[in-house]
Write a protein that holds these residues in place. Structure first.
Motif, PDB file in Angstrom:
ATOM      1  N   ILE A  42       0.735  -1.210   0.042  1.00 10.82           N
ATOM      2  CA  ILE A  42       0.118  -0.031   0.166  1.00 10.82           C
ATOM      3  C   ILE A  42       0.956   1.301  -0.078  1.00 10.82           C
ATOM      4  CG2 ILE A  42      -1.651   1.142   1.397  1.00 10.82           C
ATOM      5  CD1 ILE A  42      -2.528  -1.258   2.564  1.00 10.82           C
ATOM      6  N   THR A  43       0.812   2.148  -0.781  1.00  9.38           N
ATOM      7  CA  THR A  43       1.575   3.251  -0.952  1.00  9.38           C
ATOM      8  C   THR A  43       0.537   4.592  -1.522  1.00  9.38           C
ATOM      9  OG1 THR A  43       3.406   2.251  -1.885  1.00  9.38           O
ATOM     10  CG2 THR A  43       3.302   4.663  -1.981  1.00  9.38           C
ATOM     11  N   PHE A  44       0.655   5.718  -0.560  1.00 12.32           N
ATOM     12  CA  PHE A  44      -0.341   6.953  -0.830  1.00 12.32           C
ATOM     13  C   PHE A  44       0.715   8.192  -0.658  1.00 12.32           C
ATOM     14  CE2 PHE A  44      -1.132   5.426   3.517  1.00 12.32           C
ATOM     15  CZ  PHE A  44      -0.939   6.757   4.232  1.00 12.32           C
ATOM     16  N   ASP A  45       0.318   8.998  -1.525  1.00  9.69           N
ATOM     17  CA  ASP A  45       0.849  10.291  -1.753  1.00  9.69           C
ATOM     18  C   ASP A  45       0.132  11.318  -0.821  1.00  9.69           C
ATOM     19  OD1 ASP A  45       2.296  12.569  -2.102  1.00  9.69           O
ATOM     20  OD2 ASP A  45       1.749  12.743  -4.401  1.00  9.69           O
ATOM     21  N   LYS A  46       0.614  11.918   0.556  1.00  9.32           N
ATOM     22  CA  LYS A  46       0.230  12.669   1.222  1.00  9.32           C
ATOM     23  C   LYS A  46       0.067  14.055   0.706  1.00  9.32           C
ATOM     24  CE  LYS A  46       1.991  10.478   5.369  1.00  9.32           C
ATOM     25  NZ  LYS A  46       2.609  10.738   6.870  1.00  9.32           N
ATOM     26  N   LEU A  47       0.849  14.318  -0.279  1.00  3.03           N
ATOM     27  CA  LEU A  47       0.932  15.716  -0.870  1.00  3.03           C
ATOM     28  C   LEU A  47      -0.214  15.997  -1.985  1.00  3.03           C
ATOM     29  CD1 LEU A  47       4.754  16.592  -0.793  1.00  3.03           C
ATOM     30  CD2 LEU A  47       3.019  16.953   0.857  1.00  3.03           C
ATOM     31  N   LYS A  48      -0.715  14.794  -2.480  1.00  2.00           N
ATOM     32  CA  LYS A  48      -1.862  14.714  -3.445  1.00  2.00           C
ATOM     33  C   LYS A  48      -1.395  15.282  -4.753  1.00  2.00           C
ATOM     34  CE  LYS A  48      -4.417  13.645   0.041  1.00  2.00           C
ATOM     35  NZ  LYS A  48      -4.795  12.102   0.190  1.00  2.00           N
ATOM     36  N   ARG A  49      -0.222  14.716  -5.123  1.00  2.00           N
ATOM     37  CA  ARG A  49       0.066  15.416  -6.588  1.00  2.00           C
ATOM     38  C   ARG A  49      -0.236  14.645  -7.660  1.00  2.00           C
ATOM     39  NH1 ARG A  49       6.133  15.071  -3.912  1.00  2.00           N
ATOM     40  NH2 ARG A  49       5.146  13.151  -3.176  1.00  2.00           N
ATOM     41  N   LYS A  50      -1.272  13.637  -7.440  1.00  2.00           N
ATOM     42  CA  LYS A  50      -2.055  12.992  -8.451  1.00  2.00           C
ATOM     43  C   LYS A  50      -0.679  12.421  -9.586  1.00  2.00           C
ATOM     44  CE  LYS A  50      -6.224  15.907  -7.877  1.00  2.00           C
ATOM     45  NZ  LYS A  50      -6.863  14.488  -7.111  1.00  2.00           N
ATOM     46  N   HIS A  51       0.113  11.812  -9.109  1.00  2.00           N
ATOM     47  CA  HIS A  51       1.031  11.321 -10.202  1.00  2.00           C
ATOM     48  C   HIS A  51       1.123   9.873 -10.040  1.00  2.00           C
ATOM     49  CE1 HIS A  51       3.300  11.443  -6.392  1.00  2.00           C
ATOM     50  NE2 HIS A  51       3.895  10.273  -6.761  1.00  2.00           N
ATOM     51  N   PHE A  52       0.028   8.970  -9.674  1.00  2.00           N
ATOM     52  CA  PHE A  52      -0.114   7.605  -9.656  1.00  2.00           C
ATOM     53  C   PHE A  52      -0.922   7.423 -10.836  1.00  2.00           C
ATOM     54  CE2 PHE A  52       0.646   6.951  -4.911  1.00  2.00           C
ATOM     55  CZ  PHE A  52       1.954   6.968  -4.747  1.00  2.00           C
ATOM     56  N   ALA A  53      -0.593   6.550 -12.015  1.00  2.00           N
ATOM     57  CA  ALA A  53      -1.523   6.210 -13.052  1.00  2.00           C
ATOM     58  C   ALA A  53      -1.807   4.750 -12.981  1.00  2.00           C
ATOM     59  CB  ALA A  53      -0.611   6.726 -14.080  1.00  2.00           C
ATOM     60  N   LYS A  54      -2.972   4.411 -13.683  1.00  2.00           N
ATOM     61  CA  LYS A  54      -3.608   3.155 -13.598  1.00  2.00           C
ATOM     62  C   LYS A  54      -2.481   2.121 -14.601  1.00  2.00           C
ATOM     63  CE  LYS A  54      -6.597   3.843 -17.287  1.00  2.00           C
ATOM     64  NZ  LYS A  54      -8.045   3.677 -18.035  1.00  2.00           N
ATOM     65  N   PRO A  55      -2.295   0.900 -14.440  1.00  2.00           N
ATOM     66  CA  PRO A  55      -1.446   0.191 -15.268  1.00  2.00           C
ATOM     67  C   PRO A  55      -1.858   0.261 -16.784  1.00  2.00           C
ATOM     68  CG  PRO A  55      -2.802  -1.069 -13.874  1.00  2.00           C
ATOM     69  CD  PRO A  55      -3.005   0.386 -13.345  1.00  2.00           C
ATOM     70  N   ILE A  56      -0.912   0.261 -17.619  1.00  2.00           N
ATOM     71  CA  ILE A  56      -1.101   0.158 -19.219  1.00  2.00           C
ATOM     72  C   ILE A  56      -0.259  -0.988 -19.726  1.00  2.00           C
ATOM     73  CG2 ILE A  56      -1.890   2.535 -19.143  1.00  2.00           C
ATOM     74  CD1 ILE A  56       0.742   3.234 -20.016  1.00  2.00           C
ATOM     75  N   THR A  57      -0.931  -1.405 -20.965  1.00  2.00           N
ATOM     76  CA  THR A  57      -0.222  -2.592 -21.501  1.00  2.00           C
ATOM     77  C   THR A  57       1.305  -2.105 -21.993  1.00  2.00           C
ATOM     78  OG1 THR A  57      -1.231  -1.759 -23.672  1.00  2.00           O
ATOM     79  CG2 THR A  57      -2.105  -3.446 -22.348  1.00  2.00           C
ATOM     80  N   THR A  58       1.626  -1.016 -22.192  1.00  2.00           N
ATOM     81  CA  THR A  58       2.865  -0.689 -22.456  1.00  2.00           C
ATOM     82  C   THR A  58       3.892  -1.055 -21.599  1.00  2.00           C
ATOM     83  OG1 THR A  58       2.608   1.488 -21.862  1.00  2.00           O
ATOM     84  CG2 THR A  58       2.218   0.960 -24.287  1.00  2.00           C
TER      85      THR A  58
END
Length: 253
Positions: A42-58
């Motif tokens: 489990i990993t979360f960004d406390k600063l809410k920088r919204k840089h986690f992206a859903k997995p993609i096939t590439t």
């Protein structure tokens, strides 16, 4: 938009490289699909920088959407598999820092060799909780040389704390401070033998008090935090205050 996925890593074609995940812009939970190697990160960004992206096939060999129900079943199955693991004689180690605790178990039974790792990390930017089983013993000597030996009871208590933390899927950020504080209380309680000096006790309390003041100051002075951020900070502060109360009650001179 779907938030739940099954993906297989491009780096390996082994079964344990497949996982199920839950993605938000500031939270990622990854759960192993191989029941022989249960693992949760489990990993979360406390600063809410919204840089986690859903997995993609590439980035992955294989990606497909799944459902919340399937994800939840997988999460709970991994938790129960880890919680129900049986081991006999074992070694238990702790690597600790102000914002990070790492616990490691290595079995001593040649017929049942495995390790269990637990990580609780709670710094200014990120919160991370990891728990999982492995058959790798390559770093055992490193843990023996650099870790601090802890008791089986301490390890089991923290395993149970992490189990309950992971079950509460909607409160990971709010509960991380309380988890960290309670784990430190468990570890300090077992380690505080009569040979531990009052200076060492005071140093630990000073660390808790310093973190408490930092959180209080941020709650008072920072007007840019969102309501969710403030709720998380209050949860972390409550955990620190709990640790201070328990520590002073049981270990005061």
């Amino acid at each position: 938009m779907n938030k739940y996925f099954i993906q297989t890593s491009k780096t390996s074609n082994k079964p344990y490289s497949s996982s199920m995940s839950y993605f938000q812009s500031d939270l990622v939970v990854e759960v192993n699909l191989n029941t022989y190697f249960p693992n949760i990160e489990i990993t979360f960004d406390k600063l809410k920088r919204k840089h986690f992206a859903k997995p993609i096939t590439t980035e992955y060999h294989f990606v497909k959407p799944t459902t919340k129900d399937e994800y939840t079943k997988c999460l709970h199955r991994n938790l129960e598999l880890i919680r129900s693991l049986k081991w006999g004689e074992a070694e238990y180690f702790l690597i600790s820092g102000i914002d990070r605790l790492e616990l490691k178990l290595f079995t001593l039974d040649d017929k049942r060799e495995f390790s269990i790792g637990i990580v609780i990390s709670n710094d200014f930017e990120y919160g991370t909780v990891e728990i999982g089983k492995s058959t790798s013993f390559t770093r055992r000597r490193w843990y023996r040389n650099n870790g601090e030996a802890i008791s089986e009871d301490q390890f089991r208590q923290i395993l149970e704390l992490v189990y309950n933390y992971v079950l509460d899927e909607v409160s990971y950020e709010i509960n991380i401070g309380s988890l960290e504080a309670k784990a430190k209380v468990v570890l300090s309680g077992e380690m505080l033998e009569p040979t531990i000096t009052s200076v060492q006790k005071r140093e630990y309390l000073d660390q808790l008090e310093q973190k408490k003041k930092q959180l209080q100051a941020r709650l008072i002075d920072n007007d840019t935090d969102t309501p969710q951020d403030r709720a998380s900070l209050r949860g972390e502060l409550a955990g620190i205050e709990y640790a201070i109360r328990v520590y002073e009650l049981h270990f005061a001179d």
